[in-house]
Design a protein around this motif. Structure first.
Motif, PDB file in Angstrom:
ATOM      1  N   LEU A   6      93.972  35.865  59.886  1.00  0.00           N
ATOM      2  CA  LEU A   6      94.042  37.132  59.152  1.00  0.00           C
ATOM      3  C   LEU A   6      93.976  36.853  57.661  1.00  0.00           C
ATOM      4  O   LEU A   6      94.063  35.709  57.221  1.00  0.00           O
ATOM      5  N   SER A   7      93.831  37.913  56.874  1.00  0.00           N
ATOM      6  CA  SER A   7      93.761  37.767  55.422  1.00  0.00           C
ATOM      7  C   SER A   7      95.157  37.576  54.845  1.00  0.00           C
ATOM      8  O   SER A   7      96.173  37.832  55.508  1.00  0.00           O
ATOM      9  N   ALA A   8      95.222  37.157  53.590  1.00  0.00           N
ATOM     10  CA  ALA A   8      96.506  36.978  52.923  1.00  0.00           C
ATOM     11  C   ALA A   8      97.273  38.294  52.851  1.00  0.00           C
ATOM     12  O   ALA A   8      98.487  38.343  53.103  1.00  0.00           O
ATOM     13  N   GLU A   9      96.574  39.364  52.516  1.00  0.00           N
ATOM     14  CA  GLU A   9      97.253  40.660  52.399  1.00  0.00           C
ATOM     15  C   GLU A   9      97.772  41.130  53.750  1.00  0.00           C
ATOM     16  O   GLU A   9      98.896  41.608  53.864  1.00  0.00           O
ATOM     17  N   ALA A  10      96.977  40.972  54.805  1.00  0.00           N
ATOM     18  CA  ALA A  10      97.420  41.369  56.135  1.00  0.00           C
ATOM     19  C   ALA A  10      98.583  40.512  56.604  1.00  0.00           C
ATOM     20  O   ALA A  10      99.504  41.007  57.276  1.00  0.00           O
ATOM     21  N   ALA A  11      98.574  39.227  56.253  1.00  0.00           N
ATOM     22  CA  ALA A  11      99.682  38.347  56.632  1.00  0.00           C
ATOM     23  C   ALA A  11     100.987  38.832  56.021  1.00  0.00           C
ATOM     24  O   ALA A  11     102.035  38.858  56.689  1.00  0.00           O
ATOM     25  N   LEU A  12     100.950  39.243  54.759  1.00  0.00           N
ATOM     26  CA  LEU A  12     102.172  39.730  54.120  1.00  0.00           C
ATOM     27  C   LEU A  12     102.610  41.064  54.702  1.00  0.00           C
ATOM     28  O   LEU A  12     103.809  41.305  54.887  1.00  0.00           O
ATOM     29  N   ARG A  13     101.654  41.925  54.997  1.00  0.00           N
ATOM     30  CA  ARG A  13     102.050  43.172  55.658  1.00  0.00           C
ATOM     31  C   ARG A  13     102.706  42.889  57.009  1.00  0.00           C
ATOM     32  O   ARG A  13     103.695  43.536  57.380  1.00  0.00           O
ATOM     33  N   LEU A  14     102.179  41.936  57.740  1.00  0.00           N
ATOM     34  CA  LEU A  14     102.737  41.610  59.047  1.00  0.00           C
ATOM     35  C   LEU A  14     104.159  41.075  58.925  1.00  0.00           C
ATOM     36  O   LEU A  14     105.072  41.579  59.588  1.00  0.00           O
ATOM     37  N   VAL A  15     104.381  40.083  58.083  1.00  0.00           N
ATOM     38  CA  VAL A  15     105.706  39.466  58.043  1.00  0.00           C
ATOM     39  C   VAL A  15     106.738  40.356  57.361  1.00  0.00           C
ATOM     40  O   VAL A  15     107.945  40.195  57.592  1.00  0.00           O
ATOM     41  N   PRO A  73     102.314  48.121  58.502  1.00  0.00           N
ATOM     42  CA  PRO A  73     101.274  48.243  59.536  1.00  0.00           C
ATOM     43  C   PRO A  73     100.119  47.276  59.319  1.00  0.00           C
ATOM     44  O   PRO A  73      99.686  47.046  58.186  1.00  0.00           O
ATOM     45  N   VAL A  74      99.624  46.728  60.422  1.00  0.00           N
ATOM     46  CA  VAL A  74      98.431  45.874  60.417  1.00  0.00           C
ATOM     47  C   VAL A  74      97.534  46.357  61.549  1.00  0.00           C
ATOM     48  O   VAL A  74      97.987  46.496  62.692  1.00  0.00           O
ATOM     49  N   GLY A  75      96.277  46.626  61.249  1.00  0.00           N
ATOM     50  CA  GLY A  75      95.348  47.103  62.262  1.00  0.00           C
ATOM     51  C   GLY A  75      94.877  45.977  63.173  1.00  0.00           C
ATOM     52  O   GLY A  75      94.762  44.825  62.748  1.00  0.00           O
ATOM     53  N   SER A  76      94.577  46.325  64.411  1.00  0.00           N
ATOM     54  CA  SER A  76      94.100  45.307  65.355  1.00  0.00           C
ATOM     55  C   SER A  76      92.770  44.704  64.912  1.00  0.00           C
ATOM     56  O   SER A  76      92.434  43.575  65.284  1.00  0.00           O
ATOM     57  N   ASP A  77      92.014  45.439  64.088  1.00  0.00           N
ATOM     58  CA  ASP A  77      90.745  44.916  63.587  1.00  0.00           C
ATOM     59  C   ASP A  77      90.932  43.948  62.420  1.00  0.00           C
ATOM     60  O   ASP A  77      89.956  43.377  61.920  1.00  0.00           O
ATOM     61  N   GLU A  78      92.170  43.756  61.966  1.00  0.00           N
ATOM     62  CA  GLU A  78      92.444  42.849  60.853  1.00  0.00           C
ATOM     63  C   GLU A  78      92.884  41.468  61.318  1.00  0.00           C
ATOM     64  O   GLU A  78      93.122  40.582  60.494  1.00  0.00           O
ATOM     65  N   VAL A  79      93.028  41.287  62.626  1.00  0.00           N
ATOM     66  CA  VAL A  79      93.467  40.009  63.174  1.00  0.00           C
ATOM     67  C   VAL A  79      92.454  39.536  64.209  1.00  0.00           C
ATOM     68  O   VAL A  79      91.790  40.344  64.865  1.00  0.00           O
ATOM     69  N   SER A  80      92.345  38.228  64.343  1.00  0.00           N
ATOM     70  CA  SER A  80      91.439  37.676  65.343  1.00  0.00           C
ATOM     71  C   SER A  80      92.028  36.374  65.874  1.00  0.00           C
ATOM     72  O   SER A  80      92.912  35.769  65.254  1.00  0.00           O
ATOM     73  N   GLY A  81      91.544  35.949  67.037  1.00  0.00           N
ATOM     74  CA  GLY A  81      91.989  34.695  67.609  1.00  0.00           C
ATOM     75  C   GLY A  81      92.694  34.875  68.932  1.00  0.00           C
ATOM     76  O   GLY A  81      93.004  35.999  69.363  1.00  0.00           O
ATOM     77  N   ALA A  82      92.984  33.740  69.567  1.00  0.00           N
ATOM     78  CA  ALA A  82      93.550  33.745  70.912  1.00  0.00           C
ATOM     79  C   ALA A  82      94.953  34.336  70.974  1.00  0.00           C
ATOM     80  O   ALA A  82      95.399  34.758  72.042  1.00  0.00           O
ATOM     81  N   GLY A  83      95.658  34.380  69.834  1.00  0.00           N
ATOM     82  CA  GLY A  83      97.033  34.878  69.841  1.00  0.00           C
ATOM     83  C   GLY A  83      97.172  36.370  69.600  1.00  0.00           C
ATOM     84  O   GLY A  83      98.298  36.882  69.599  1.00  0.00           O
ATOM     85  N   VAL A  84      96.067  37.073  69.428  1.00  0.00           N
ATOM     86  CA  VAL A  84      96.145  38.505  69.125  1.00  0.00           C
ATOM     87  C   VAL A  84      96.880  39.262  70.231  1.00  0.00           C
ATOM     88  O   VAL A  84      97.681  40.172  69.953  1.00  0.00           O
ATOM     89  N   GLY A  85      96.645  38.916  71.469  1.00  0.00           N
ATOM     90  CA  GLY A  85      97.307  39.611  72.572  1.00  0.00           C
ATOM     91  C   GLY A  85      98.815  39.472  72.512  1.00  0.00           C
ATOM     92  O   GLY A  85      99.547  40.400  72.897  1.00  0.00           O
ATOM     93  N   VAL A  86      99.313  38.338  72.037  1.00  0.00           N
ATOM     94  CA  VAL A  86     100.759  38.132  71.908  1.00  0.00           C
ATOM     95  C   VAL A  86     101.332  39.086  70.863  1.00  0.00           C
ATOM     96  O   VAL A  86     102.432  39.627  71.038  1.00  0.00           O
ATOM     97  N   LEU A  87     100.592  39.294  69.796  1.00  0.00           N
ATOM     98  CA  LEU A  87     101.077  40.127  68.689  1.00  0.00           C
ATOM     99  C   LEU A  87     100.864  41.616  68.902  1.00  0.00           C
ATOM    100  O   LEU A  87     101.476  42.438  68.224  1.00  0.00           O
ATOM    101  N   ARG A  88     100.002  41.987  69.849  1.00  0.00           N
ATOM    102  CA  ARG A  88      99.486  43.357  69.880  1.00  0.00           C
ATOM    103  C   ARG A  88     100.582  44.417  69.843  1.00  0.00           C
ATOM    104  O   ARG A  88     100.484  45.409  69.126  1.00  0.00           O
ATOM    105  N   GLY A  89     101.645  44.236  70.574  1.00  0.00           N
ATOM    106  CA  GLY A  89     102.697  45.243  70.608  1.00  0.00           C
ATOM    107  C   GLY A  89     103.594  45.249  69.378  1.00  0.00           C
ATOM    108  O   GLY A  89     104.470  46.103  69.252  1.00  0.00           O
ATOM    109  N   ARG A  90     103.370  44.304  68.448  1.00  0.00           N
ATOM    110  CA  ARG A  90     104.223  44.200  67.268  1.00  0.00           C
ATOM    111  C   ARG A  90     103.523  44.668  66.004  1.00  0.00           C
ATOM    112  O   ARG A  90     104.111  44.687  64.925  1.00  0.00           O
TER     113      ARG A  90
END
Length: 214
Positions: A183-192, A196-213
């Motif tokens: 994810l981008s730096a800005e999205a990473a800070l919004r996440l932690v 809100p972080v949109g599902s289109d702002e993240v990619s990779g094998a771990g997205v499913g783990v994060l989806r509900g968060r």
């Protein structure tokens, strides 16, 4: 381990936000921010006067808000916003010049306020946010290291929110273990920081783990 942030970095981030706020028309100061229940003006007022809130005034405010830190922070931001645009901008410029920060708080806490609340203001208004590479690591790691119950004032437990994945901002910052989430730096800070972080702002094998968060 990221290098500790500098006073120059804090000053730069504060002045960048002042410049953006100064350009906004008055109606945009009244628009909602990413902080639930806060308008842009409330965020700006919080950044203006929290760093210079003295211990006596702080203790009185805590008593007025029944010793709830979150209630006090929210209430004071709205109270201070009534001081108006010019007073807020003047105090923000003073803070940038003096390096003011809340008593007992490390420099990285003040930097986190400047960077994350800058996102809170800019993103809803469609303004670009550029997170400096040397700010991302310290600000994100500060959220990760903030324990209970203090994490309640920065959006909840960052460690719980990202558990089980490896976050990667390519070439800048990585955290955790498990399937990767890029994810981008800005999205990473919004996440932690619990924004809100949109599902289109993240990619990779771990997205499913994060989806509900997200």
């Amino acid at each position: 381990m990221p290098a500790p942030p500098s006073q120059d970095l804090l000053r730069s981030e504060r002045l960048a936000l002042v410049a953006d706020l100064d350009r906004l028309p008055d109606e945009q100061w009244r628009q909602p921010s990413l902080c639930a229940g806060w308008r842009v003006v409330d965020v700006a007022a919080h950044l203006a006067w929290t760093p210079v809130l003295g211990p006596t005034a702080g203790a009185a405010a805590m008593a007025r808000h029944r010793f709830s830190m979150n209630a006090m922070i929210a209430g004071l931001a709205v109270e201070w916003s009534s001081r108006g645009r010019e007073a807020i901008l003047a105090q923000l410029r003073t803070n940038a010049a003096t390096g003011a920060r809340p008593i007992g708080m490390p420099l990285v806490a003040a930097l986190s306020d400047a960077v994350v609340h800058g996102i809170d203001v800019r993103r809803p208004l469609g303004l670009a946010t550029s997170v400096p590479p040397d700010a991302l690591g310290p600000v994100a790691d500060f959220a990760m290291a903030t324990p209970w119950p203090l994490h309640a004032v920065i959006g909840g437990s960052a460690r719980r929110r990202v558990a089980g994945v490896r976050l990667v901002v390519p070439g800048v910052w990585e955290h955790g273990s498990g399937p990767e989430v890029t994810l981008s730096a800005e999205a990473a800070l919004r996440l932690v920081y619990g924004r809100p972080v949109g599902s289109d702002e993240v990619s990779g094998a771990g997205v499913g783990v994060l989806r509900g968060r997200l």
